[in-house]
Motif scaffolding. Structure first.
Motif, PDB file in Angstrom:
ATOM      1  N   ASN A 292     -12.367 -17.862  48.868  1.00 52.11           N
ATOM      2  CA  ASN A 292     -11.643 -19.115  49.095  1.00 52.11           C
ATOM      3  C   ASN A 292     -12.580 -20.282  49.396  1.00 52.11           C
ATOM      4  O   ASN A 292     -12.514 -21.337  48.761  1.00 52.11           O
TER       5      ASN A 292
ATOM      6  N   ASN B  11      -6.644 -31.195  35.265  1.00 53.69           N
ATOM      7  CA  ASN B  11      -6.318 -30.458  36.482  1.00 53.69           C
ATOM      8  C   ASN B  11      -6.745 -29.013  36.361  1.00 53.69           C
ATOM      9  O   ASN B  11      -6.599 -28.403  35.309  1.00 53.69           O
TER      10      ASN B  11
ATOM     11  N   GLY C 148       0.256 -18.370  33.991  1.00 49.92           N
ATOM     12  CA  GLY C 148      -0.333 -19.639  33.587  1.00 49.92           C
ATOM     13  C   GLY C 148      -0.330 -20.675  34.696  1.00 49.92           C
ATOM     14  O   GLY C 148      -0.661 -21.831  34.457  1.00 49.92           O
ATOM     15  N   THR C 149       0.026 -20.283  35.929  1.00 52.55           N
ATOM     16  CA  THR C 149       0.020 -21.256  37.013  1.00 52.55           C
ATOM     17  C   THR C 149      -1.399 -21.543  37.483  1.00 52.55           C
ATOM     18  O   THR C 149      -1.627 -22.531  38.162  1.00 52.55           O
TER      19      THR C 149
ATOM     20  N   ASP D 248      -9.140 -14.311  48.967  1.00 54.08           N
ATOM     21  CA  ASP D 248      -9.399 -15.016  50.217  1.00 54.08           C
ATOM     22  C   ASP D 248     -10.899 -15.000  50.517  1.00 54.08           C
ATOM     23  O   ASP D 248     -11.440 -15.954  51.059  1.00 54.08           O
TER      24      ASP D 248
ATOM     25  N   GLN E  72      -5.708 -21.532  36.307  1.00 54.07           N
ATOM     26  CA  GLN E  72      -6.674 -21.402  35.219  1.00 54.07           C
ATOM     27  C   GLN E  72      -7.816 -20.468  35.613  1.00 54.07           C
ATOM     28  O   GLN E  72      -8.474 -19.900  34.773  1.00 54.07           O
TER      29      GLN E  72
ATOM     30  N   LYS F 149      -9.067 -32.842  38.974  1.00 56.04           N
ATOM     31  CA  LYS F 149      -8.331 -32.451  40.170  1.00 56.04           C
ATOM     32  C   LYS F 149      -8.341 -30.935  40.265  1.00 56.04           C
ATOM     33  O   LYS F 149      -8.010 -30.255  39.299  1.00 56.04           O
ATOM     34  N   ILE F 150      -8.742 -30.457  41.406  1.00 60.58           N
ATOM     35  CA  ILE F 150      -8.821 -29.009  41.571  1.00 60.58           C
ATOM     36  C   ILE F 150      -8.022 -28.609  42.805  1.00 60.58           C
ATOM     37  O   ILE F 150      -8.205 -29.180  43.878  1.00 60.58           O
ATOM     38  N   GLU F 151      -7.132 -27.659  42.628  1.00 58.15           N
ATOM     39  CA  GLU F 151      -6.392 -27.132  43.767  1.00 58.15           C
ATOM     40  C   GLU F 151      -6.757 -25.676  43.963  1.00 58.15           C
ATOM     41  O   GLU F 151      -6.925 -24.949  42.983  1.00 58.15           O
ATOM     42  N   ILE F 152      -6.854 -25.288  45.212  1.00 58.58           N
ATOM     43  CA  ILE F 152      -7.306 -23.932  45.500  1.00 58.58           C
ATOM     44  C   ILE F 152      -6.363 -23.239  46.459  1.00 58.58           C
ATOM     45  O   ILE F 152      -5.973 -23.790  47.488  1.00 58.58           O
TER      46      ILE F 152
ATOM     47  N   LYS G  14      -4.940 -16.310  48.755  1.00 60.67           N
ATOM     48  CA  LYS G  14      -4.146 -15.448  49.637  1.00 60.67           C
ATOM     49  C   LYS G  14      -4.418 -13.983  49.386  1.00 60.67           C
ATOM     50  O   LYS G  14      -3.780 -13.126  49.940  1.00 60.67           O
TER      51      LYS G  14
ATOM     52  N   ASP H  99     -12.000 -34.161  32.081  1.00 58.17           N
ATOM     53  CA  ASP H  99     -11.086 -34.467  33.174  1.00 58.17           C
ATOM     54  C   ASP H  99      -9.825 -33.654  33.008  1.00 58.17           C
ATOM     55  O   ASP H  99      -9.624 -33.006  31.989  1.00 58.17           O
TER      56      ASP H  99
ATOM     57  N   LYS I  18      -6.414 -25.259  38.585  1.00 57.57           N
ATOM     58  CA  LYS I  18      -5.858 -24.598  39.755  1.00 57.57           C
ATOM     59  C   LYS I  18      -6.436 -23.200  39.833  1.00 57.57           C
ATOM     60  O   LYS I  18      -6.545 -22.511  38.821  1.00 57.57           O
TER      61      LYS I  18
ATOM     62  N   THR J  76     -13.837 -23.546  47.100  1.00 56.55           N
ATOM     63  CA  THR J  76     -13.737 -24.911  47.609  1.00 56.55           C
ATOM     64  C   THR J  76     -15.069 -25.635  47.481  1.00 56.55           C
ATOM     65  O   THR J  76     -15.117 -26.805  47.072  1.00 56.55           O
TER      66      THR J  76
ATOM     67  N   ALA K 175     -15.583 -26.466  43.949  1.00 58.79           N
ATOM     68  CA  ALA K 175     -14.692 -27.561  43.567  1.00 58.79           C
ATOM     69  C   ALA K 175     -15.252 -28.885  44.053  1.00 58.79           C
ATOM     70  O   ALA K 175     -15.268 -29.876  43.318  1.00 58.79           O
TER      71      ALA K 175
END
Lengths: 323, 580
Positions: free
Chosen positions: A51, A41, A87-88, A48, A90, A69-72, A75, A39, A43, A55, A58
């Motif tokens: 993209n 986060n 490092g923002t 694009d 992974q 938690k996965i953020e995508i 751009k 478990d 990112k 998703t 994810a």
């Protein structure tokens, strides 16, 4: 059975229209089996083109591990290296390989190179309006259509559809050009593979996303544009391409891409920050495994791209130090 | 002609004998009616455009969820296409195509000046055909049927399926269905879906809470490690406690996983076999079906119930399949929460600034300069605010907050990246000029006599402002805030930099301490529109969703504005009543 009553007679003599057969997965791909203790986060920042695929992965991964938690964010491929370095993110999905300078910047900060995962195969398609009768284009012609420097060596510029042999109302129709913005990996790859690193014409209308290119081509009769084959709609068609004048033309299909016949085929990559001296943390390792599993590659088909083979997966696993 | 007359001439004309034609008797500029007409016309054109736009969005948005009939089209090649007709257009077939047609078909095309008609069908079954839509030319069509037994199956994966339900299997026992309306299918489906939501609940909420607490233990330990070092006594004590706690949670986790696994196991025994019109079959779990209906055999009440259930799904569910299906609940919530936070930030800040500028500051060059700057601020492109928000709020402020308060989570940023709070603050910055200007106007509209009266009665300046000026100005201030809110809720560009993402099903508010998670990234309806319209794999399939989402966003802004207006009117009554 309930349906046999009405259309069985029709079915007996005809086949359903299905010009494209479903794409098959390599049977040697492994099923993904979830493990415990995953478990946290994740990112992803980058391409694009990838993209939607990110998703889908994810979503699939979250179905296995509901608390990850996965953020995508997608751009453009050029946004991936800075995000990995800072490092923002992974994961850094990219539709082109990292350039030397980007790798150097990464190495300066961490002391080792980023690790690359090949996740899917894409035939970079050249799209035209669905009514366009063009049968085939050589790469030289594609170069002369998109490039002002014509590095592939065609002597004359191509500005109308008549210049590539169309007749009738098409002969005098000017070619309007659509492409991606320069942050995009598709932009970079097309430049390299189809234009021999030449410069784009100033008249190329740069679009913010792959889907935007396809939509622009769909609504402009004289248009031509390039983007990942996964974004194809019913309103555009792909142009078969050939490397040499008079050579055989190959359309952007899975078979041609695998055989290497389609001239602008590429891998879609995901970059990760992995210290070669240490094993990857379970969260990222499991995500990578998922992407390279049968389920992950099914998502590739779902997004319109072509899955990789078990052979490629083996190479990726070695690079990641997984088994 | 008369419009260009000079005033003297006009006066001369007016005094001239009445033999002159009447319309030349006065200057058109003096009369005014043409200007009334022009002004009214401008208003009319404006209204027409707004109403036209709203109608377009409304019409397209409202129609999206209506269940459409499925046509089975047989074409000259012997091919069958089954799908929902989405749109029809005229096109000019190439001469070769026309030449290959029958005499009658050629005649029809010639009669229409070389144009032929074609229809786009949504054929679904992407897993079989690798395409979602197909064009069929009218001259190719042999016949179109609407068979009653064909069903549309909405699945959680691969998009819609069009074809037949061949059979279902319940716990290994295969049941062939004998009609589309077979109750056994509905029953099995309801069971499987109920178990599915149970699994969701266990995995999302119960296991979520356990995992959160495990993670919390790890972070506490890490914090002490950073503070006191690994060798300290505090560390070893905490470690012992945390290990015990974690072990307990771990067993709880395993128990829940087993429970979910058992439910999954039961659902795995319930499958349905689907067959497309070409005869190819596919077996999927019954719980993968969202809903299914015989598209050509629906009564009006069934249609309405499907329509409503689709709307409900859209409003209350999370997105599926890279945002092209499912609902937009996280986006609705994100938009709402962000706008609310923005108002909380912008209102006091803007009002206090305007109060000082108008009531206290000496009106001189400096104040004039500040005012011009504020007005200019309103003209800065919104993306610039986004860059500022990312650079200042997220990286500088957020980075420092992480260093100070969340060192145990580094290198993973907590506030040091885009999030709800930074988005709200960035938009607050973007909309603060609106509030300042509106408040200043409202303050200056309070009559001087009222202030003087108050001061003459012995009230201090602050008392005057508090009891006389502010209540009077409040409706105007509220108008400014409403405008700011509407502007902020519809803004997308800066948000893409400071916290809006494509997929973030976790809401910023949940049942886990501290309940409100301002650092989380969120989804936003405006960005969702952009994403579905211009980023999704199949833009054609995304189009209806764009309209629905737009309708929803407009609706949300409308509701927020209306509630603000209601509040304003109440305040107005309250304060006006209590004054003199």
């Amino acid at each position: 059975m309930l349906h046999k009553t009405t259309i069985a007679a029709v079915l007996a003599t005809t086949l359903l229209a299905g010009p494209v057969a479903a794409i098959d997965l390599d049977p040697n791909l492994k099923d993904y089996t979830p493990t415990s203790g995953v478990d946290g986060n994740l990112k992803s920042i980058g391409s694009d083109t990838l993209n939607n695929l990110m998703t889908l992965w994810a979503e699939g991964f979250k179905a296995q591990y509901p608390n990850v938690k996965i953020e995508i964010e997608g751009k453009g491929s050029s946004t991936a290296p800075p995000a990995l370095i800072a490092g923002t993110a992974q994961f850094g999905p990219m539709s082109r390989p990292m350039r030397g300078g980007e790798i150097d910047n990464f190495e300066q900060k961490y002391g080792y190179k980023p690790t690359v995962i090949r996740t899917a195969v894409d035939a970079l398609a050249v799209f035209v309006h669905k009514d366009n009768p063009i049968k085939c284009l050589t790469l030289d012609q594609v170069d002369a259509i998109f490039s002002k420097t014509r590095k592939r060596g065609l002597k004359d510029d191509i500005v109308t559809w008549g210049d590539v042999g169309l007749t009738g109302e098409w002969a005098s129709m000017p070619i309007s050009l659509y492409g991606r913005n320069s942050a995009s990996g598709t932009y970079g790859y097309f430049k390299e593979a189809a234009m021999a690193e030449g410069d784009y014409k100033d008249s190329v209308k740069e679009q913010p996303g792959s889907s935007a290119v396809v939509q622009a081509v769909a609504s402009d009769k004289g248009a031509i544009g390039y983007s990942g084959v996964g974004y194809k709609t019913a309103d555009v068609r792909t142009v078969p391409l050939t490397t040499s004048e008079g050579g055989e033309c190959f359309d952007a299909t899975a078979d041609n891409a695998y055989a290497g016949d389609y001239p602008i085929t590429r891998f879609l990559y995901v970059y990760v920050n992995k210290n070669p001296g240490r094993a990857m943390d379970p969260l990222r390792a499991e995500f990578a495994k998922y992407v390279l599993s049968k389920q992950g590659q099914e998502a590739v088909i779902k997004d319109g791209y072509y899955p990789i083979t078990a052979e490629v997966v083996k190479g990726d696993f070695e690079a990641l130090g997984l088994n | 002609m008369s419009a260009f007359m000079n005033p003297e001439q006009a006066v001369a004309d007016r005094s001239a004998p009445t033999a002159q034609p009447r319309q030349r008797a006065s200057d058109i500029r003096a009369r005014g009616e043409p200007f009334t007409w022009a002004l009214g016309g401008a208003l009319g054109v404006g209204c027409l455009m707004i109403i036209g736009f709203l109608l377009m969005v409304f019409w397209n948005g409202v129609g999206t969820f209506v269940p459409k009939p499925i046509a089975v089209v047989t074409t000259t090649g012997g091919e069958i296409t089954a799908g929902e007709a989405t749109r029809t257009e005229l096109y000019r077939p190439t001469p070769e195509v026309v030449a290959a047609l029958s005499e009658a078909a050629r005649q029809t095309i010639a009669d229409r000046d070389g144009f032929a008609e074609r229809t786009l069908y949504r054929i679904g079954n992407f897993d079989f055909y690798s395409e979602d839509f197909r064009w069929v030319s009218a001259f190719d069509v042999i016949d179109v049927k609407y068979p009653k037994d064909i069903v549309l199956v909405e699945r959680t994966e691969w998009g819609p399926f069009i074809g037949h339900i061949e059979s279902i299997a319940v716990d290994g026992e295969v049941i062939a269905l004998d009609s589309v309306h077979d109750p056994r299918f509905a029953e099995a489906h309801a069971q499987a879906r109920a178990r599915w939501s149970q699994i969701q609940d266990i995995e999302r909420h119960q296991i979520g809470a356990v995992n959160y607490r495990i993670n919390q233990q790890r972070l506490t330990l890490r914090r002490i490690e950073l503070k006191d070092g690994r060798d300290s006594q505090a560390y070893s004590e905490t470690k012992r406690a945390a290990d015990a706690e974690t072990a307990e949670l771990q067993s709880e986790y395993e128990r829940l996983t087993e429970q979910a696994q058992a439910l999954r196991q039961r659902n795995a025994g319930m499958t349905v076999t689907l067959e497309e019109l070409g005869g190819r079959e596919k077996t999927i779990g019954i719980d993968e079906i969202v809903r299914t209906y015989p598209a050509n055999d629906l009564s009006s009440s069934e249609k309405i119930s499907i329509y409503l259930s689709r709307w409900w799904e859209f409003l209350s569910d999370e997105p599926r399949e890279a945002n092209t299906e499912g609902g937009v609940m996280p986006a609705i919530f994100g938009t709402f929460a962000m706008t609310l936070l923005m108002v909380i930030a912008v209102a006091p800040f803007g009002v206090v600034t305007a109060l000082y500028l108008r009531e206290y500051a000496t009106q001189g060059r400096l104040v004039a300069f500040v005012r011009i700057s504020v007005n200019n601020l309103a003209g800065v492109p919104s993306i610039v605010y986004g860059v500022f928000g990312l650079g200042f709020f997220a990286y500088v402020l957020g980075g420092s907050i992480d260093q100070l308060f969340y060192p145990e989570r580094l290198p993973n940023p907590t506030f040091g990246t885009g999030g709800l709070l930074w988005s709200a603050l960035t938009l607050a910055l973007l909309t603060v000029p609106v509030v300042i200007v509106a408040t200043e106007e409202a303050l200056s509209a309070v009559p001087r006599s009222m202030r003087e009266g108050s001061l003459a009665c012995g009230a201090s300046k602050w008392q005057t402002i508090k009891y006389i000026v502010l209540p009077r100005a409040l409706p105007g201030i509220m108008t400014g805030i409403i405008l700011a809110m509407a502007r902020g809720a519809g803004e997308v560009a800066p948000l893409m930099l400071v916290g809006v993402v494509k997929l973030a099903p976790e809401l910023p508010v949940d049942g886990l301490f501290p309940y409100i998670h301002l650092e989380r990234s969120f989804m936003h309806l405006g960005f969702h529109i952009y994403d579905v319209g211009f980023q999704s794999r199949n833009s054609e399939a995304g189009k209806p969703m764009v309209f629905v989402t737009t309708l929803l966003l407009i609706g949300l802004i409308f509701v927020m504005n209306i509630s603000a207006i209601v509040v304003r009117n109440r305040l107005k009554k309250k304060f006006v009543g209590s004054q003199f």
